[in-house]
Design a protein around this motif. Sequence first.
Motif, mmCIF file in Angstrom:
data_model
loop_
_atom_site.group_PDB
_atom_site.id
_atom_site.type_symbol
_atom_site.label_atom_id
_atom_site.label_comp_id
_atom_site.label_asym_id
_atom_site.label_seq_id
_atom_site.Cartn_x
_atom_site.Cartn_y
_atom_site.Cartn_z
ATOM 1 N N SER A 31 0.851 -1.204 0.000
ATOM 2 C CA SER A 31 0.000 0.000 0.000
ATOM 3 C C SER A 31 0.883 1.250 0.000
ATOM 4 C CB SER A 31 -0.923 0.007 1.225
ATOM 5 O OG SER A 31 -1.795 -1.109 1.201
ATOM 6 N N THR A 32 1.992 1.190 0.723
ATOM 7 C CA THR A 32 2.920 2.328 0.771
ATOM 8 C C THR A 32 3.618 2.511 -0.576
ATOM 9 O OG1 THR A 32 3.232 2.092 3.144
ATOM 10 C CG2 THR A 32 5.004 3.193 1.936
ATOM 11 N N ILE A 33 4.041 1.419 -1.193
ATOM 12 C CA ILE A 33 4.720 1.506 -2.500
ATOM 13 C C ILE A 33 3.783 2.124 -3.545
ATOM 14 C CG2 ILE A 33 5.614 0.073 -4.401
ATOM 15 C CD1 ILE A 33 6.703 -1.847 -2.160
ATOM 16 N N VAL A 34 2.538 1.643 -3.588
ATOM 17 C CA VAL A 34 1.554 2.171 -4.552
ATOM 18 C C VAL A 34 1.343 3.672 -4.308
ATOM 19 C CG1 VAL A 34 -0.895 2.084 -5.204
ATOM 20 C CG2 VAL A 34 0.368 -0.047 -4.854
ATOM 21 N N THR A 35 1.212 4.046 -3.041
ATOM 22 C CA THR A 35 0.944 5.449 -2.715
ATOM 23 C C THR A 35 2.137 6.344 -3.061
ATOM 24 O OG1 THR A 35 -0.479 4.672 -0.942
ATOM 25 C CG2 THR A 35 0.147 6.989 -0.870
ATOM 26 N N ALA A 36 3.337 5.863 -2.773
ATOM 27 C CA ALA A 36 4.536 6.662 -3.089
ATOM 28 C C ALA A 36 4.623 6.915 -4.591
ATOM 29 C CB ALA A 36 5.783 5.940 -2.586
ATOM 30 N N LEU A 37 4.371 5.878 -5.391
ATOM 31 C CA LEU A 37 4.449 6.056 -6.849
ATOM 32 C C LEU A 37 3.318 6.950 -7.347
ATOM 33 C CD1 LEU A 37 5.540 2.443 -7.891
ATOM 34 C CD2 LEU A 37 6.951 4.505 -7.854
ATOM 35 N N SER A 38 2.155 6.826 -6.725
ATOM 36 C CA SER A 38 1.038 7.700 -7.099
ATOM 37 C C SER A 38 1.369 9.161 -6.795
ATOM 38 C CB SER A 38 -0.214 7.268 -6.335
ATOM 39 O OG SER A 38 -1.228 8.207 -6.470
ATOM 40 N N SER A 39 2.167 9.390 -5.752
ATOM 41 C CA SER A 39 2.526 10.759 -5.358
ATOM 42 C C SER A 39 3.752 11.263 -6.105
ATOM 43 C CB SER A 39 2.799 10.809 -3.850
ATOM 44 O OG SER A 39 1.606 10.608 -3.146
ATOM 45 N N GLY A 40 4.214 10.493 -7.088
ATOM 46 C CA GLY A 40 5.286 10.994 -7.954
ATOM 47 C C GLY A 40 6.689 10.603 -7.542
ATOM 48 N N ALA A 41 6.830 9.614 -6.648
ATOM 49 C CA ALA A 41 8.188 9.120 -6.371
ATOM 50 C C ALA A 41 8.780 8.601 -7.676
ATOM 51 C CB ALA A 41 8.148 8.013 -5.317
ATOM 52 N N GLU A 42 10.062 8.852 -7.885
ATOM 53 C CA GLU A 42 10.734 8.428 -9.131
ATOM 54 C C GLU A 42 10.733 6.902 -9.222
ATOM 55 O OE1 GLU A 42 14.470 6.651 -10.560
ATOM 56 O OE2 GLU A 42 14.365 7.347 -8.495
ATOM 57 N N ALA A 43 10.979 6.239 -8.093
ATOM 58 C CA ALA A 43 10.978 4.772 -8.021
ATOM 59 C C ALA A 43 10.962 4.392 -6.549
ATOM 60 C CB ALA A 43 12.220 4.189 -8.701
ATOM 61 N N VAL A 44 10.672 3.103 -6.310
ATOM 62 C CA VAL A 44 10.779 2.568 -4.948
ATOM 63 C C VAL A 44 11.772 1.420 -5.008
ATOM 64 C CG1 VAL A 44 9.569 1.469 -3.030
ATOM 65 C CG2 VAL A 44 8.374 3.184 -4.411
ATOM 66 N N GLN A 45 12.775 1.450 -4.139
ATOM 67 C CA GLN A 45 13.773 0.381 -4.112
ATOM 68 C C GLN A 45 13.653 -0.360 -2.789
ATOM 69 O OE1 GLN A 45 17.575 1.613 -5.561
ATOM 70 N NE2 GLN A 45 18.501 -0.403 -5.276
ATOM 71 N N VAL A 46 13.478 -1.683 -2.881
ATOM 72 C CA VAL A 46 13.177 -2.458 -1.664
ATOM 73 C C VAL A 46 14.382 -3.287 -1.206
ATOM 74 C CG1 VAL A 46 10.715 -2.593 -2.241
ATOM 75 C CG2 VAL A 46 12.212 -4.458 -2.903
ATOM 76 N N PHE A 47 14.497 -3.413 0.101
ATOM 77 C CA PHE A 47 15.613 -4.140 0.724
ATOM 78 C C PHE A 47 15.069 -4.978 1.867
ATOM 79 C CE2 PHE A 47 17.298 -0.348 -1.142
ATOM 80 C CZ PHE A 47 18.540 -0.706 -1.641
ATOM 81 N N SER A 48 15.620 -6.191 2.039
ATOM 82 C CA SER A 48 15.253 -6.913 3.260
ATOM 83 C C SER A 48 16.190 -6.506 4.394
ATOM 84 C CB SER A 48 15.261 -8.423 3.050
ATOM 85 O OG SER A 48 16.438 -8.810 2.431
ATOM 86 N N ASP A 49 17.349 -5.987 4.043
ATOM 87 C CA ASP A 49 18.366 -5.685 5.040
ATOM 88 C C ASP A 49 18.528 -4.161 5.217
ATOM 89 O OD1 ASP A 49 20.713 -6.885 6.576
ATOM 90 O OD2 ASP A 49 21.663 -5.319 5.362
ATOM 91 N N LEU A 50 18.390 -3.709 6.455
ATOM 92 C CA LEU A 50 18.443 -2.263 6.724
ATOM 93 C C LEU A 50 19.822 -1.675 6.425
ATOM 94 C CD1 LEU A 50 16.457 -2.312 10.091
ATOM 95 C CD2 LEU A 50 15.724 -1.108 8.020
#
Length: 251
Positions: A31-50
Amino acid sequence: MKLSVFYTPELTPETTLADCAIAVDVLRATSTIVTALSSGAEAVQVFSDLDKLLKVSEDWSSAKRIRAGERGGSKVEGFDFGNSPLDCTPERVGGKRLFISTTNGTRALQCVQTAPTVLAAALINREAVVQHLLQHQPETVWIVGSGWEGSFSLEDTVCAGAIAHQLQTKLGCSLEELAENDEVVGAIALYQQWQDNLLDLMHHASHGKRLLRLGCDEDLKYCSQTDVLDVLPMQREPGVLINSKSLVPIG
Ligand code: MLT
């Protein structure tokens, strides 16, 4: 088209892959990824490790990046965001890359990241996902729920059912023709039972209760809406998702 649902990354086969894999974490990573992209984020990059997230995002200027870290539902100290979709306003994420690591959701994306097409789905963008499947007709489709630390979750399963139900309706096919495993039938039944009371279902979900204890009532309300954003997060390179709806067709 043959559809399989897997309730958790742990239940997802490791030796085969689908033509199209869809990761789901309604509360709250996808839900956060969809919302970020809807708000114009250039991309979302995901990591399992902080730590890996911190290292990779160092190469980006602080004006061009947002670091989101969540563990156990809470924001990780030192990060810009936790994992609330409501933080992802155009003012805060527009034009930036969101680097994100969450307890379970980012693991679901990583477990299918070698599939030819990888999408992220939540209830809020269900119709965009269904439209993509109808248009591209992949032969095999997997929906992978994030669950919670290896356990089944109501919210991801109901979202899988929402996608499967809509797909079956639009394809005009029988359940036997569409469903490749029993989980599809179970997910559709859950959706049919709760489709008009999705917020109530979130209140029954163990992670929903955890988020309510943390004061995230508004997140539950937001994430339980259906078909409100026409956004399709699609993996462009391993771990990097863009909104494929914003791509301009060539020619
Ligand atoms: C997760 O990845 O487990 C969830 O997105 C946790 C959360 O609600 O922040």
